[in-house]
Design a protein around this motif. Structure first.
Motif, short mmCIF file in Angstrom:
data_model
loop_
_atom_site.label_atom_id
_atom_site.label_comp_id
_atom_site.label_asym_id
_atom_site.label_seq_id
_atom_site.Cartn_x
_atom_site.Cartn_y
_atom_site.Cartn_z
N LYS A 19 76.08 144.61 94.04
CA LYS A 19 74.80 144.16 94.59
C LYS A 19 74.84 142.70 95.02
CE LYS A 19 71.89 147.45 92.15
NZ LYS A 19 70.76 147.64 91.24
N LEU A 20 75.61 141.90 94.31
CA LEU A 20 75.67 140.46 94.58
C LEU A 20 76.22 140.16 95.98
CD1 LEU A 20 75.09 137.67 93.38
CD2 LEU A 20 77.37 137.72 92.41
N PRO A 21 77.44 140.62 96.33
CA PRO A 21 77.92 140.32 97.69
C PRO A 21 77.12 141.05 98.77
CG PRO A 21 79.50 141.70 96.52
CD PRO A 21 78.47 141.28 95.53
N LEU A 22 76.60 142.23 98.47
CA LEU A 22 75.80 142.94 99.46
C LEU A 22 74.50 142.18 99.76
CD1 LEU A 22 76.32 146.64 98.34
CD2 LEU A 22 77.23 145.53 100.39
N GLU A 23 73.91 141.60 98.73
CA GLU A 23 72.70 140.79 98.93
C GLU A 23 73.04 139.53 99.73
OE1 GLU A 23 68.69 139.22 97.18
OE2 GLU A 23 69.56 141.18 96.88
N TYR A 24 74.17 138.92 99.43
CA TYR A 24 74.59 137.73 100.18
C TYR A 24 74.81 138.09 101.65
CZ TYR A 24 77.28 133.83 101.92
OH TYR A 24 77.71 132.77 102.68
N TRP A 25 75.45 139.21 101.89
CA TRP A 25 75.74 139.64 103.25
C TRP A 25 74.45 139.89 104.04
CZ3 TRP A 25 75.82 144.86 105.49
CH2 TRP A 25 76.39 144.89 106.75
N SER A 26 73.44 140.47 103.39
CA SER A 26 72.20 140.79 104.10
C SER A 26 71.23 139.61 104.20
CB SER A 26 71.50 141.99 103.46
OG SER A 26 70.99 141.64 102.20
N LYS A 27 71.21 138.71 103.18
CA LYS A 27 70.22 137.64 103.17
C LYS A 27 70.81 136.24 103.30
CE LYS A 27 66.88 140.38 100.70
NZ LYS A 27 66.15 140.61 99.48
N GLY A 28 72.14 136.13 103.20
CA GLY A 28 72.79 134.84 103.40
C GLY A 28 72.67 133.86 102.24
N GLU A 29 72.33 134.34 101.06
CA GLU A 29 72.26 133.44 99.91
C GLU A 29 72.73 134.17 98.65
OE1 GLU A 29 68.28 132.44 98.36
OE2 GLU A 29 67.49 133.86 99.80
N TRP A 30 73.35 133.39 97.76
CA TRP A 30 73.80 133.95 96.49
C TRP A 30 72.65 133.89 95.51
CZ3 TRP A 30 78.18 136.51 96.35
CH2 TRP A 30 79.18 136.19 97.26
N LYS A 31 72.27 135.04 95.01
CA LYS A 31 71.22 135.12 93.99
C LYS A 31 71.81 135.80 92.77
CE LYS A 31 66.96 135.93 95.09
NZ LYS A 31 65.76 136.63 95.55
N TRP A 32 72.21 134.99 91.79
CA TRP A 32 72.88 135.53 90.61
C TRP A 32 71.98 136.45 89.81
CZ3 TRP A 32 77.93 135.27 90.68
CH2 TRP A 32 78.51 134.30 91.47
N SER A 33 70.68 136.31 89.97
CA SER A 33 69.74 137.19 89.27
C SER A 33 69.88 138.64 89.73
CB SER A 33 68.30 136.71 89.47
OG SER A 33 67.96 136.74 90.84
N THR A 34 70.49 138.84 90.89
CA THR A 34 70.72 140.17 91.43
C THR A 34 71.54 141.02 90.45
OG1 THR A 34 70.66 139.31 93.67
CG2 THR A 34 71.74 141.43 93.39
N LEU A 35 72.40 140.37 89.69
CA LEU A 35 73.24 141.10 88.73
C LEU A 35 72.42 141.80 87.65
CD1 LEU A 35 76.09 138.48 88.22
CD2 LEU A 35 76.26 140.67 89.43
#
Length: 153
Positions: A19-35
Motif C-alpha cells: 500500500k505504501l508505494p502504491l499510495e506514493y505512486w498515486s498521490k506523490g507523497e509518502w504516508k507511513w500511516s498507510t502501513l
C-alpha cells in the motif's frame, strides 16, 4: 508455529507494505500511516484469507473440510470488505461533510448553539471490488509460494 497462520499473516503484511508505494505512486507523497490503515489497494483482508485457503487447498486438497471452512470464511470476509465496511466508509464521508456544513452555518449565525467538534469519522474502511480482487490474487500467489517452499524442504 503453524505454517498456515504464518502464510496468512505474511500475506497480510505484504499487502499492507504494498500500500505504501502504491499510495506514493498515486498521490506523490509518502504516508507511513498507510502501513497501519484499513482500506486501500490491495486488500490485506482478502490477501490473508485467500492465502490461507490456497495453502490449505494445496496441502490437504479442495475436498478437505479445512479448505471448505477457510474458503467460506474468505468469501464472507471479502464480501464484507466490499459491502458493509465500504458503505460504512461512504456514510462517514457524508457525516463528516455534514458536520463541516453545520460548522459553517453556525459561523454565519452568531448565537446558534453548536457542540464542540469531535474527531472526524474514519472514511477508509472498506474496499472497492478491484482492491479485493488484487488482494485475493496476491493471497493466492502467497499461498502457492508458501506451499511450494514447504515442499522444497
Amino acid at each position: 508455529m503453524n505454517r498456515a497462520i504464518i502464510t496468512g499473516l505474511s500475506s497480510i503484511a505484504a499487502a499492507q507494505t504494498l500500500k505504501l508505494p502504491l499510495e506514493y505512486w498515486s498521490k506523490g507523497e509518502w504516508k507511513w500511516s498507510t502501513l497501519f490503515r484499513t482500506g486501500g489497494m490491495p486488500s490485506s483482508h482478502s490477501a490473508g484469507v485467500s492465502s490461507l485457503a490456497t495453502y490449505i487447498a494445496l496441502k490437504k486438497g479442495v475436498s478437505a473440510v479445512d479448505f471448505a471452512i477457510s474458503a467460506l470464511f474468505g468469501l464472507i470476509v471479502m464480501y464484507d470488505a466490499m459491502g458493509i465496511r465500504r458503505h460504512a466508509g461512504e456514510m462517514a464521508v457524508e457525516l463528516n461533510e455534514l458536520d463541516a456544513r453545520v460548522e459553517k452555518l453556525a459561523d454565519h449565525h452568531p448565537g446558534t448553539y453548536h457542540r464542540e467538534k469531535r474527531a472526524e469519522l474514519k472514511e477508509e474502511l472498506g474496499h472497492m471490488p478491484r482492491e479485493v480482487v488484487a488482494g485475493a490474487l496476491l493471497g493466492v500467489a502467497a499461498g502457492a509460494l508458501s506451499y511450494a517452499l514447504e515442499q522444497r524442504k
